[in-house]
Design an enzyme around this catalytic site. Structure first.
Site, short mmCIF file in Angstrom:
data_model
loop_
_atom_site.label_atom_id
_atom_site.label_comp_id
_atom_site.label_asym_id
_atom_site.label_seq_id
_atom_site.Cartn_x
_atom_site.Cartn_y
_atom_site.Cartn_z
CG ASN A 1 85.82 -23.78 -11.31
OD1 ASN A 1 85.73 -22.62 -10.91
ND2 ASN A 1 86.23 -23.96 -12.33
CG ASP B 1 92.29 -29.87 -13.69
OD1 ASP B 1 93.08 -28.91 -14.34
OD2 ASP B 1 92.21 -30.11 -12.52
CE LYS C 1 66.85 -28.87 -20.70
NZ LYS C 1 65.63 -28.49 -20.31
CG PHE D 1 96.74 -17.34 -7.82
CD1 PHE D 1 97.44 -16.46 -8.70
CD2 PHE D 1 95.93 -16.86 -6.90
CE1 PHE D 1 97.40 -15.02 -8.36
CE2 PHE D 1 95.85 -15.47 -6.40
CZ PHE D 1 96.59 -14.74 -7.15
CE LYS E 1 99.42 -27.87 -8.27
NZ LYS E 1 97.86 -27.35 -7.48
CE LYS F 1 100.28 -25.91 -12.96
NZ LYS F 1 98.82 -26.05 -13.60
O1 C5P Z 1 97.43 -27.42 -11.50
P1 C5P Z 1 96.74 -26.41 -10.85
O2 C5P Z 1 95.44 -26.52 -11.46
O3 C5P Z 1 96.52 -26.74 -9.25
O4 C5P Z 1 97.39 -25.26 -11.05
C1 C5P Z 1 96.80 -24.00 -10.66
C2 C5P Z 1 97.42 -22.76 -11.73
O5 C5P Z 1 97.49 -23.32 -13.07
C3 C5P Z 1 96.50 -21.49 -11.67
O6 C5P Z 1 97.48 -20.44 -11.78
C4 C5P Z 1 95.91 -21.82 -12.89
O7 C5P Z 1 95.45 -20.75 -13.31
C5 C5P Z 1 96.75 -22.47 -13.85
N1 C5P Z 1 96.09 -23.64 -14.63
C6 C5P Z 1 96.40 -23.48 -16.23
N2 C5P Z 1 95.71 -24.48 -17.15
C7 C5P Z 1 94.91 -25.35 -16.82
C8 C5P Z 1 94.76 -25.61 -15.24
C9 C5P Z 1 95.47 -24.56 -14.37
O8 C5P Z 1 96.93 -22.57 -16.44
N3 C5P Z 1 94.51 -26.21 -17.53
#
Ligand code: C5P
Length: 394
Positions: A209, A275, A285, A321, A335, A339
């Site tokens: 990304n 994700d 390859k 973040f 969020k 979380k």
């Molecule tokens: O759900 P989202 O990806 O938008 O949330 C962002 C936050 O969650 C950031 O702090 C990112 O570092 C964390 N994150 C995580 N594990 C993931 C995806 C995002 O801890 N698999």
């Protein structure tokens, strides 16, 4: 008084907005700062030395080569001030600073200045929009100068457009933020994650990304400078004076973060974690000759913050973040709850001037009680200190 004990240098260049700088000086003095002013020769066309001397209660510095002291004034003034604010900053002075030209006391001083510099540009709208001015402003931003964006409206030259110096209240806010950056993190153990994860497809390809890791690295640098014991877990290849653990994938980041978190006081998850990851990684390859299309099956990665919330102790602080392009506040709050975070830092990615790959950022820090603080656009390293300060001084 919020600026007690602070030594502020005010630079005035030749522009009509210099009359507003008189009010800015008054505000700074009222807030407890000791103010010294430097004027370019053309600034004297707009405000008098007597006005500025009376307001600052100090002599005004204009000449580049006075015969007063053995030490050149551009060095002694630079060494003895905490902050330099140039308001108004003319197109001419902006151009000179961006190109390292030191042809008067003010431009020499700013080139020798190591602490925060704030510039409040003011000029005609066509000048502001000029390719050269914009290029110089961009170069200054990249070098860490704080720019207080000019406002739009009726201009002194009779035009309507962007170029009016920001209000003195706004400039004052920038001064306050720039001077109250230092968080006290002595004795704190902090883990920070930074950069975008890379999820392998085959030995040469991966799903990645746009995250540059700059914000997370700026936070780690700032935490280290402020006395914390820092552990940075990142996908970026860097060497630092603090501990850096290099990882590539979300699973590697999860493992390293969980391991380090047990002994930490604060976790700040800045990393852009994928994700999803490819379900299987091809051993060799993948060849395009074998097929006209390619379907990758992806499986969900664990959410690192969700996993951390299962082992978090009440005395530990966890910060997430979130980058959003719409409904910033509501999405960030969602969020924060999901979380189980103590804070969330929300980033508006719809603005191309800030965020990904930029050296600048503007964020909102939100706590569990929905209290939000907005940080104006400024270099990522300054934002980093304000975020850390917001977290530890709450
Ligand atoms: O759900 P989202 O990806 O938008 O949330 C962002 C936050 O969650 C950031 O702090 C990112 O570092 C964390 N994150 C995580 N594990 C993931 C995806 C995002 O801890 N698999």
């Amino acid at each position: 008084m919020v600026l007690s004990g602070k030594k502020i240098l005010v630079g005035i260049t030749g522009g009509i907005a210099a009359y507003k700088t008189c009010e800015l000086i008054r505000l700074l003095i009222k807030a407890g700062a000791e103010v010294k002013a430097v004027m370019t020769p053309s600034a004297k066309e707009f405000v008098t030395e007597t006005t500025i001397r009376t307001l600052t209660r100090n002599q005004v510095y204009i000449e580049q080569f006075p015969v007063r002291n053995w030490q050149p004034e551009h060095i002694s003034l630079a060494d003895s001030s905490d902050l330099f604010i140039i308001a108004p900053a003319s197109a001419n002075t902006i151009g000179k600073i961006a190109n390292g030209i030191c042809d008067n006391l003010l431009t020499s001083l700013v080139t020798a200045f190591k602490k925060p510099v704030i510039l409040a540009p003011a000029m005609n709208c066509n000048m502001w929009e000029s390719h050269f001015v914009q290029k110089n402003v961009a170069a200054l931003k990249k070098a860490g100068f704080c720019i207080v964006p000019p406002e739009s409206g009726e201009l002194a030259c009779g035009y309507e457009g962007t170029g009016r110096m920001a209000s003195v209240d706004k400039i004052f806010n920038f001064v306050e933020e720039a001077l109250h950056l230092e968080p006290n993190l002595k004795g704190k153990k902090i883990i920070i994650t930074a950069g975008g994860t890379k999820e392998p497809i085959d030995p040469v390809r991966f799903i990645g990304n746009r995250s540059s890791g700059k914000m997370g690295i700026a936070l780690a640098d700032a935490a280290f400078e402020s006395g914390a014991e820092v552990s940075l877990i990142t996908t970026v290849d860097i060497n630092k004076a603090y501990k850096v653990t290099k990882v590539d994938t979300a699973l590697e980041m999860l493992e390293a973060t969980k391991k380090g978190f047990v002994e930490s006081d604060i976790l700040i998850m800045v990393a852009a974690v994928a994700d999803y990851r490819p379900k299987t990684v091809a051993e060799q390859k993948i060849k395009k000759e074998n097929s006209d299309s390619l379907t990758l099956e992806l499986v969900k990665n664990p959410d690192i913050l969700m996993e951390i919330s299962k082992i978090k102790k009440p005395e530990q602080t966890v910060v997430g973040f979130c980058a959003e392009s719409e409904n910033l506040f509501d999405n960030a709050l969602k969020k924060l709850k999901e979380k189980n975070l103590d804070y969330i830092v929300a980033n508006d990615i719809s603005d191309p001037e800030i965020g990904f790959n930029s050296d600048y950022n503007a964020v909102t820090l939100i706590d569990k009680n929905k209290e939000a603080v907005d940080f104006v656009p400024m270099p990522k390293k300054n934002i980093a200190k304000l975020i850390l300060k917001g977290i530890v001084d709450d």
